[in-house]
Design an enzyme around this catalytic site. Structure first.
Site, short mmCIF file in Angstrom:
data_model
loop_
_atom_site.label_atom_id
_atom_site.label_comp_id
_atom_site.label_asym_id
_atom_site.label_seq_id
_atom_site.Cartn_x
_atom_site.Cartn_y
_atom_site.Cartn_z
N ASP A 42 -5.47 -37.48 80.01
CA ASP A 42 -5.17 -36.61 78.87
C ASP A 42 -5.27 -37.38 77.56
O ASP A 42 -5.76 -36.87 76.55
CB ASP A 42 -3.76 -36.01 79.01
CG ASP A 42 -3.76 -34.77 79.89
OD1 ASP A 42 -4.86 -34.34 80.30
OD2 ASP A 42 -2.67 -34.24 80.18
N LYS A 126 -9.50 -53.64 86.01
CA LYS A 126 -8.66 -53.46 84.81
C LYS A 126 -7.23 -53.20 85.27
O LYS A 126 -6.88 -52.11 85.69
CB LYS A 126 -9.18 -52.30 83.97
CG LYS A 126 -8.44 -52.09 82.66
CD LYS A 126 -9.10 -50.99 81.85
CE LYS A 126 -8.37 -50.79 80.52
NZ LYS A 126 -7.00 -50.27 80.69
N ARG A 147 0.79 -57.69 72.66
CA ARG A 147 -0.28 -57.25 71.77
C ARG A 147 0.25 -56.53 70.54
O ARG A 147 -0.26 -56.70 69.44
CB ARG A 147 -1.26 -56.33 72.52
CG ARG A 147 -2.41 -55.87 71.61
CD ARG A 147 -3.53 -55.20 72.37
NE ARG A 147 -3.13 -53.91 72.93
CZ ARG A 147 -3.96 -53.12 73.60
NH1 ARG A 147 -5.20 -53.51 73.83
NH2 ARG A 147 -3.55 -51.97 74.09
N LYS A 304 -18.29 -56.91 80.57
CA LYS A 304 -18.48 -57.70 79.35
C LYS A 304 -19.85 -58.39 79.40
O LYS A 304 -20.26 -58.88 80.46
CB LYS A 304 -17.39 -58.78 79.23
CG LYS A 304 -15.98 -58.22 79.14
CD LYS A 304 -14.93 -59.32 79.20
CE LYS A 304 -13.53 -58.73 79.22
NZ LYS A 304 -12.50 -59.78 79.41
N LYS A 328 -13.51 -46.25 83.45
CA LYS A 328 -12.29 -45.70 84.02
C LYS A 328 -12.56 -44.99 85.35
O LYS A 328 -13.62 -44.39 85.55
CB LYS A 328 -11.64 -44.71 83.04
CG LYS A 328 -11.13 -45.33 81.76
CD LYS A 328 -10.02 -46.32 82.06
CE LYS A 328 -9.05 -46.52 80.93
NZ LYS A 328 -8.30 -45.40 80.48
N CYS A 420 21.05 -26.36 74.94
CA CYS A 420 21.04 -27.58 75.75
C CYS A 420 21.73 -27.34 77.08
O CYS A 420 22.87 -26.85 77.10
CB CYS A 420 21.74 -28.70 74.98
SG CYS A 420 21.94 -30.22 75.93
#
EC number: 6.5.1.2
Length: 714
Positions: A42, A126, A147, A304, A328, A420
């Site tokens: 998604d 990956k 990162r 790569k 992917k 709630c």
């Protein structure tokens, strides 16, 4: 959803704005909070839609375009910040063999290679972990960082030193400086064992900490303030590249990775040098076939260009290298029955629907629960208990419902709650937002612990000695049942507390003294401590500059709500004109001119004080504390009326102290650099804000020059 080719320019601009906000939200959840709420598939679909619109309307590309950004900022992290010497980039994605062929063709065109000229690549799995950079100087590990947003990450050096896979000293002939980059991860078996251990160690199994998946476990374990927690978790590391180096040991990707392996750092056992696209795709299919048997989760294969001189020529686009791509895996799917929809309430009050499923195996994992995200997603799928659905598990992470096979069968639609389920308070969605949130705040047990922790935090009341463990203990004893006001009544439990294990007379009296010292708190800190949505520390100060006495706030909130009810949009009035009219009314009611106070803040205040529970909580709190009127004493200075931004590490004062100084000098302290910024005060480690200031021609000074400005104002 309209085809990109049929979008008008206005529609394209609006969708790009929505996508930028949506993707930034999911980046923050994934990279900064380790709690993603949508699948990789998604997320990738959102990015592809954004890219397609940008390609069709290049003049509409936004400064905050997701294609220019990497990861998520670490502003809220308790860990120290590290500016990367060389930016940690992301990767573009391929989803089919045709995408890989086009990637190779682009490389050939860029390098002007003939079709027959050899073009070699590396291919490796990956890993679904947390990206980490390890800096070695003369072979010794000196720093490790996450990162973050690619430019600034978090310092996790003490934590990384506890990971057995990562050597403290490299062996062999090592360049003076070599940053090794890779993934910190948790193996599947270790993940299962960790969850089992946490369950066994819990006093109450129903409240035991359980991680959702190995990536969340790895990220949560690495990003700890206490390195001993990290040491107790079975983390591992695999290298996949490098950052800043003083020299390279070889001239190809494959050879450098093998050198890194020879130095004692693990690399993927599936790393392979491939001659051409056909070889890449063969290796991809082999890894895909073995995926379920691998000891760790993966979500694709990374390719790569092997020659480093060609990598250098190819360079980078905004957020990714031209010489690499991630291929992917397709999502794995199965059919099952949606048995029930439960509502979970998060610490910020967000109501998240969770589907309870007849257990089904998807990609080798038994799935019995699935997030339904929000009420809009439920409506889109048309799901109700009893429906047959298709569940997809993409990226080895979050199961999701992709199709409702029985939506046409007659059955009562699911009605999303407007109160709630935990505390009964109103549950509302703000304009332009899909998430429904409980307005109960501190009276909601689902939110109470986190809200109380925030109330006593450094930026709020800053009560020394009242930490997470104590709050949890006092909540369990029922001593904080009414909310923050009960903190000031803890003195009535002094004798009971002295009788409890771990509490001595000195620690009890120190805590009670620290609480008593906050009976007359700074009004802005008190307001910030309530945790009202959109009311941060700066907004709280800006609000109180206008209204002065915090006791007037509920009345002002009621005025704001009444204005909206009495002043709907006039027929024929444009949305922009109505927004401007509403903003003018908000600023008049609150007597403020700060840019950060607008409809979102006004609506949050109105909703908070409209809730009867919150009014009771508020009155109860003010019966225990007496914040003095908020007075901002300003002095004439050269920065009066100007906007100042502080960036980098401040060495002689805290960030809050610096902002307070700026306000006392009549300046506005902003959190980001823009064309409206007049001055940037930069300390060591200043990164993107400093670069932005330079590009805009904004004056930049250091901390010593700022101190001189403060001193000159007297």
């Amino acid at each position: 959803m309209k085809d990109v080719g049929s979008l008008t320019e206005a529609e394209a601009a609006n969708e790009l704005m929505r996508l930028a906000k949506q993707i930034a939200h999911h980046n923050k959840l994934y990279h900064a909070e380790d709690s993603p709420e949508i699948s990789d598939a998604d997320y990738d679909a959102l990015v592809r839609r954004n890219t397609a619109i940008e390609e069709a309307f290049p003049h509409l590309i936004r400064a905050d375009s997701p294609n220019r950004l990497v990861g998520a900022a670490v502003e809220a992290s308790p860990l120290a910040k590290v500016t990367h010497a060389q930016r940690m980039m992301s990767l573009d994605n391929a989803f089919a063999a045709e995408d890989v062929e086009e990637f190779a063709a682009r490389v050939r065109r860029f390098l002007n290679l003939d079709e027959g000229e050899p073009l070699a690549f590396t291919a490796e799995d990956k890993i679904d972990g947390l990206s980490c950079s390890l800096r070695y100087e003369k072979g010794v590990l000196v720093q490790a960082a996450t990162r973050g947003d690619g430019t600034v990450g978090e310092d996790v050096t003490p934590n990384v030193r506890t990971i057995a896979d990562i050597p403290q000293n490299l062996k062999g002939d090592i360049p003076d400086i070599f940053e090794i980059r890779g993934e910190v991860y948790m193996a599947k078996a270790d993940f299962a064992a960790l969850n089992a251990r946490l369950l066994a160690e819990a006093d109450d199994p129903d409240k035991a900490r359980q991680f959702a998946n190995p990536r969340n476990a790895a990220a949560g374990s690495l990003r700890q303030k206490d390195a001993s927690v990290t040491a107790s978790r079975p983390l591992r590391f695999l290298a996949h590249g490098w950052g800043e180096v003083s020299a390279l040991p070889a001239d190809t990707q494959y050879a450098v990775m093998k050198a890194i392996e020879s130095w004692g750092v693990p690399v993927s056992p599936l790393l392979k040098r491939c001659d051409g696209v056909a070889d890449l795709l063969d290796h991809y299919r082999m890894i895909e076939a073995e995926r379920a048997e691998l000891p760790y989760d993966i979500d694709g294969v990374v390719y790569k260009v092997d020659r480093l001189d060609w990598q250098a020529r190819l360079g980078f686009v905004a957020r990714a290298p031209r010489w690499a791509i991630a291929h992917k895996f397709p999502a794995e799917r199965a059919q099952t029955t949606l048995e029930a929809i439960d509502i979970q309430v998060g610490r910020t009050g967000k109501l998240t629907p969770v589907g309870r499923l007849t257990p089904v195996t998807v990609g080798g994992v038994v799935v019995s629960n699935v997030t339904l995200h929000n009420r809009d997603e439920i409506a889109r799928l048309g799901v109700r208990p009893g429906d047959r659905i298709i569940v997809q598990r993409a990226g080895d992470v979050i199961p999701q419902v992709v199709e409702n096979l029985t939506r046409d069968e007659p059955r009562e639609p699911y009605v999303f709650p407007d109160h709630c389920p935990v505390c009964g308070s109103e549950a509302v969605a703000e304009d332009g937002e899909v998430d429904v949130r409980c307005t109960g705040g501190l009276i909601c047990n689902a939110q109470k612990f986190e809200r109380l922790r925030h109330f006593v935090s450094r930026g709020a009341l800053d009560i020394e000695g009242l930490g997470e463990k104590s709050i949890a203990e006092f909540l369990e004893l029922g001593w904080l049942e009414k909310g923050p006001a009960d903190i000031f009544r803890l003195k009535s439990h002094r004798e009971e507390l002295l009788a409890r294990e771990g509490w001595k007379e000195r620690s009890v009296d120190n805590l009670l003294a620290a609480i008593e010292a906050k009976r007359q708190p700074d009004a802005a800190r008190l307001l910030f401590g309530l945790g009202i949505r959109h009311v941060g520390a700066v907004t709280a100060r800006d609000l109180l500059k206008g209204i002065g006495d915090i006791a007037r706030l509920p009345g002002k909130a009621a005025e704001l709500r009444a204005w909206v009810e009495a002043n709907p949009r006039i027929e024929g009035e444009s949305e922009g004109k109505y927004a401007a009219r509403r903003l003018e009314a908000i600023k008049a009611i609150l007597d403020v001119r700060a840019d950060g106070i607008g409809p979102a803040v006004a609506e949050a205040l109105g909703d908070f004080f409209h809730e009867p529970h919150n009014r009771v909580l508020w009155d109860d709190l003010l019966s225990e504390v007496s914040p003095p009127p908020y007075v901002v004493e300003t002095r004439d200075s050269e920065v009066s009326g100007k906007t100042v931004v502080f960036t980098g590490k401040l060495e002689t004062m805290s960030r809050d102290e610096a902002k307070a100084q700026a306000e006392a000098l009549g300046a506005k302290a902003a959190g980001s650099v823009s064309a409206k910024t007049d001055l940037v005060v930069a300390g060591p480690g200043a990164g993107s804000k400093l670069k932005q200031a330079a590009s805009l021609g904004i004056r930049v000074i250091d901390e010593a020059e700022w101190a001189a400005i403060v001193a000159a104002a007297g």
